[in-house]
Design a protein around this motif. Structure first.
Motif, short mmCIF file in Angstrom:
data_model
loop_
_atom_site.label_atom_id
_atom_site.label_comp_id
_atom_site.label_asym_id
_atom_site.label_seq_id
_atom_site.Cartn_x
_atom_site.Cartn_y
_atom_site.Cartn_z
N TRP A 2 32.36 1.93 22.24
CA TRP A 2 31.19 2.52 21.61
C TRP A 2 29.91 1.87 22.13
N HIS A 5 29.09 3.23 25.61
CA HIS A 5 28.72 4.64 25.71
C HIS A 5 27.56 5.07 24.82
N TRP A 6 27.43 4.49 23.65
CA TRP A 6 26.46 4.96 22.68
C TRP A 6 25.50 3.88 22.20
N ASP A 9 21.64 4.58 23.20
CA ASP A 9 21.08 5.93 23.15
C ASP A 9 20.77 6.29 21.71
N ASN A 11 19.05 8.52 20.35
CA ASN A 11 18.84 9.92 20.02
C ASN A 11 20.13 10.71 19.90
N THR A 12 21.19 10.06 19.48
CA THR A 12 22.47 10.75 19.35
C THR A 12 22.93 10.73 17.90
N LEU A 13 23.94 11.51 17.63
CA LEU A 13 24.55 11.55 16.30
C LEU A 13 25.01 10.15 15.87
N ALA A 14 25.43 9.35 16.83
CA ALA A 14 25.94 8.01 16.53
C ALA A 14 24.90 7.11 15.87
N TRP A 15 23.61 7.43 16.02
CA TRP A 15 22.55 6.62 15.44
C TRP A 15 21.92 7.28 14.21
N ARG A 16 22.48 8.40 13.77
CA ARG A 16 21.98 9.01 12.55
C ARG A 16 22.28 8.06 11.39
N GLN A 53 21.77 -2.62 15.59
CA GLN A 53 21.98 -1.54 14.62
C GLN A 53 21.32 -1.87 13.28
#
Length: 188
Positions: A2, A5-6, A9, A11-16, A53
């Motif tokens: 994770w 890959h995420w 970034d 601006n992805t669902l993973a950071w909602r 995070q």
């Protein structure tokens, strides 16, 4: 994986906020069990990611969608403050923010402002271990946390049928078998 890959970034669902809150609670909860299995370098990368995070959620928490998502963000930040070294200075603020949201969102009858009983189960599943983490750290839990837990457990008991299933209304989802019994047993 994770992190690779995420992890950068935003601006992805993973950071909602709702996804981020759940991930932080999960990572913080399971990291102690993983620590013996991973290298010092892997541990360091994970901790840097967790810190990033936490910072992101801290900055965005005030604008997180009102209701359960905002309360869940406060729960995640409380986990971080109480469980991660180097974040102890955040305990007072995290406790204050959590208390404020609990007071606002948990009604006097123990229900959630959404009136969805399933949200109470989700909250109890996260708040009971958080209460215990405060105790293990030798820190008195936020004042509204203890009172809210008692009221929420009473409301969940009220909404639980004799077959140990939660009443199905206001968006209630199916609860994992045995989860209600475990949660209520922990409160007993």
């Amino acid at each position: 994986d994770w992190i690779e890959h995420w992890g950068h970034d935003f601006n992805t669902l993973a950071w909602r906020s709702d996804v981020l809150s759940r991930r932080l609670i999960s990572w913080i909860s399971f990291l102690p069990g993983l620590a013996p299995e991973i290298s010092a370098d892997q541990h360091s990368r994970i901790m840097r990611s967790v810190s990033r995070q936490c910072r992101f959620l801290s900055v965005n928490a005030p604008i997180v969608r009102d209701g359960y998502p905002r309360l869940h963000a406060m729960i995640a930040l409380s986990y971080a403050a109480i469980c991660l070294s180097g974040r102890e200075k955040n305990i007072r603020q995290a406790s204050h923010d959590l208390d404020r949201e609990l007071e606002r969102q948990i009604l006097p009858d123990g229900g959630h402002i959404s009136r969805n009983p399933y949200i109470l189960v989700e909250l109890l599943a996260d708040l009971i271990p958080l209460r215990d983490a405060f105790g293990a750290a030798g820190v008195y839990p936020p004042t509204k946390l203890i009172a809210s837990l008692d009221r929420m457990a009473g409301a969940v008991l009220f909404f639980t049928h004799g077959n140990e299933e939660l009443g199905n209304f206001n968006g209630t989802q199916t609860v994992e078998p045995g989860l209600l019994k475990t949660i209520l047993g922990t409160m007993g």
